[in-house]
Design a protein around this motif. Sequence first.
Motif, mmCIF file in Angstrom:
data_model
loop_
_atom_site.group_PDB
_atom_site.id
_atom_site.type_symbol
_atom_site.label_atom_id
_atom_site.label_comp_id
_atom_site.label_asym_id
_atom_site.label_seq_id
_atom_site.Cartn_x
_atom_site.Cartn_y
_atom_site.Cartn_z
ATOM 1 N N TRP A 112 0.845 -1.178 0.014
ATOM 2 C CA TRP A 112 0.125 -0.017 -0.090
ATOM 3 C C TRP A 112 0.817 1.286 -0.032
ATOM 4 C CZ3 TRP A 112 0.085 3.916 3.605
ATOM 5 C CH2 TRP A 112 0.844 3.463 4.846
ATOM 6 N N ARG A 113 1.866 1.303 0.743
ATOM 7 C CA ARG A 113 2.699 2.429 0.765
ATOM 8 C C ARG A 113 3.579 2.684 -0.419
ATOM 9 N NH1 ARG A 113 4.249 4.796 5.248
ATOM 10 N NH2 ARG A 113 4.065 3.109 6.635
ATOM 11 N N GLU A 114 4.064 1.415 -1.060
ATOM 12 C CA GLU A 114 4.720 2.023 -2.181
ATOM 13 C C GLU A 114 3.770 2.244 -3.572
ATOM 14 O OE1 GLU A 114 4.833 -1.031 -0.624
ATOM 15 O OE2 GLU A 114 7.077 -0.820 -0.019
ATOM 16 N N ASP A 115 2.409 1.859 -3.613
ATOM 17 C CA ASP A 115 1.400 2.172 -4.438
ATOM 18 C C ASP A 115 1.270 3.497 -4.058
ATOM 19 O OD1 ASP A 115 1.508 -0.304 -5.347
ATOM 20 O OD2 ASP A 115 -0.468 -1.134 -4.514
ATOM 21 N N MET A 116 0.928 3.957 -2.782
ATOM 22 C CA MET A 116 0.181 5.221 -2.547
ATOM 23 C C MET A 116 1.497 6.359 -2.863
ATOM 24 S SD MET A 116 -0.749 7.309 0.922
ATOM 25 C CE MET A 116 -1.851 5.637 1.336
ATOM 26 N N HIS A 117 2.769 5.725 -2.481
ATOM 27 C CA HIS A 117 3.803 6.926 -2.926
ATOM 28 C C HIS A 117 3.853 7.017 -4.603
ATOM 29 C CE1 HIS A 117 8.209 7.736 -3.614
ATOM 30 N NE2 HIS A 117 8.320 8.208 -2.410
ATOM 31 N N ALA A 118 3.733 5.919 -5.292
ATOM 32 C CA ALA A 118 3.897 6.180 -6.810
ATOM 33 C C ALA A 118 2.796 6.798 -7.205
ATOM 34 C CB ALA A 118 3.900 4.954 -7.459
ATOM 35 N N ALA A 119 1.722 6.840 -6.780
ATOM 36 C CA ALA A 119 0.465 7.481 -7.185
ATOM 37 C C ALA A 119 0.490 9.098 -7.059
ATOM 38 C CB ALA A 119 -0.884 7.021 -6.695
ATOM 39 N N ILE A 120 1.072 9.252 -5.872
ATOM 40 C CA ILE A 120 1.117 10.731 -5.374
ATOM 41 C C ILE A 120 2.603 11.515 -6.210
ATOM 42 C CG2 ILE A 120 2.188 12.420 -3.372
ATOM 43 C CD1 ILE A 120 0.337 10.434 -1.775
ATOM 44 N N LYS A 121 3.394 10.575 -6.336
ATOM 45 C CA LYS A 121 4.611 11.099 -7.267
ATOM 46 C C LYS A 121 4.113 11.466 -8.825
ATOM 47 C CE LYS A 121 9.318 11.518 -7.845
ATOM 48 N NZ LYS A 121 10.460 11.358 -7.568
ATOM 49 N N ALA A 122 3.328 10.431 -9.189
ATOM 50 C CA ALA A 122 2.866 10.770 -10.457
ATOM 51 C C ALA A 122 1.844 12.043 -10.800
ATOM 52 C CB ALA A 122 2.099 9.634 -10.914
ATOM 53 N N ASP A 123 1.411 12.341 -9.664
ATOM 54 C CA ASP A 123 0.190 13.380 -9.738
ATOM 55 C C ASP A 123 1.178 14.566 -9.417
ATOM 56 O OD1 ASP A 123 -2.492 14.598 -9.888
ATOM 57 O OD2 ASP A 123 -2.012 15.152 -7.738
ATOM 58 N N LEU A 124 2.021 14.469 -8.575
ATOM 59 C CA LEU A 124 2.950 15.692 -8.304
ATOM 60 C C LEU A 124 3.901 16.151 -9.743
ATOM 61 C CD1 LEU A 124 4.694 15.291 -4.788
ATOM 62 C CD2 LEU A 124 2.829 16.999 -5.654
ATOM 63 N N GLY A 125 4.174 14.992 -10.281
ATOM 64 C CA GLY A 125 4.913 15.417 -11.555
ATOM 65 C C GLY A 125 4.229 15.851 -12.563
ATOM 66 N N THR A 126 2.955 15.617 -12.592
ATOM 67 C CA THR A 126 1.824 16.181 -13.726
ATOM 68 C C THR A 126 1.734 17.745 -13.153
ATOM 69 O OG1 THR A 126 0.713 14.258 -14.079
ATOM 70 C CG2 THR A 126 -0.410 16.324 -14.644
ATOM 71 N N LEU A 127 1.731 18.088 -11.968
ATOM 72 C CA LEU A 127 1.647 19.367 -11.292
ATOM 73 C C LEU A 127 2.923 20.290 -11.566
ATOM 74 C CD1 LEU A 127 -0.450 18.994 -8.056
ATOM 75 C CD2 LEU A 127 -1.304 19.645 -10.369
ATOM 76 N N ALA A 128 3.963 19.315 -11.443
ATOM 77 C CA ALA A 128 5.328 19.978 -11.592
ATOM 78 C C ALA A 128 5.613 20.676 -13.121
ATOM 79 C CB ALA A 128 6.449 19.495 -10.716
ATOM 80 N N ALA A 129 5.095 19.698 -13.916
ATOM 81 C CA ALA A 129 5.391 19.837 -15.284
ATOM 82 C C ALA A 129 4.869 21.451 -15.919
ATOM 83 C CB ALA A 129 4.523 19.023 -16.164
ATOM 84 N N GLN A 130 4.145 21.900 -15.079
ATOM 85 C CA GLN A 130 3.855 23.272 -15.533
ATOM 86 C C GLN A 130 4.842 24.396 -15.601
ATOM 87 O OE1 GLN A 130 0.858 25.733 -12.941
ATOM 88 N NE2 GLN A 130 0.841 23.478 -12.142
ATOM 89 N N PHE A 131 6.077 24.003 -14.680
ATOM 90 C CA PHE A 131 7.151 24.701 -14.317
ATOM 91 C C PHE A 131 8.353 24.215 -15.321
ATOM 92 C CE2 PHE A 131 4.592 25.051 -10.437
ATOM 93 C CZ PHE A 131 4.317 26.309 -10.495
#
Length: 137
Positions: free
Chosen positions: A55-74
Amino acid sequence: MYSHLLVTVAYEGQHDAAPSLEIAGALAAEGAKVTLLHVMEPAPVFALDYLPDNWREDMHAAIKADLGTLAAQFEHGSAVVVEGDPASEVLEFAQTHGVDCIVVASHRPGTHSLMLGSTANKIVARAPCAVHVARRG
């Protein structure tokens, strides 16, 4: 204008990262590095037996992917997910990575946060750099 902004992003309740990201964009110097950071707090010990494997690895990966999408605007945006106490991890990251401005969201304080202290309050009190607090409702 700042050269390395750290934007804290929470994934709970009604936290909306858009205002903090807008502020970071307005405060960033041309070519600035913008790091989006989420701190995963440890799960309560009593809940660990009820959580699925990985669960921890899955949550970490999902959050990292979403953050990556948000960070792409910079132009120089990046996403980081760490585990621990939110205020401590934000402060340590800022100190060790040469951050010159932290953007953190905060709700209007009530009795609960005044007595216990909120993450934003702790960051403001101990930050090694400028802090911009994005107020929510």
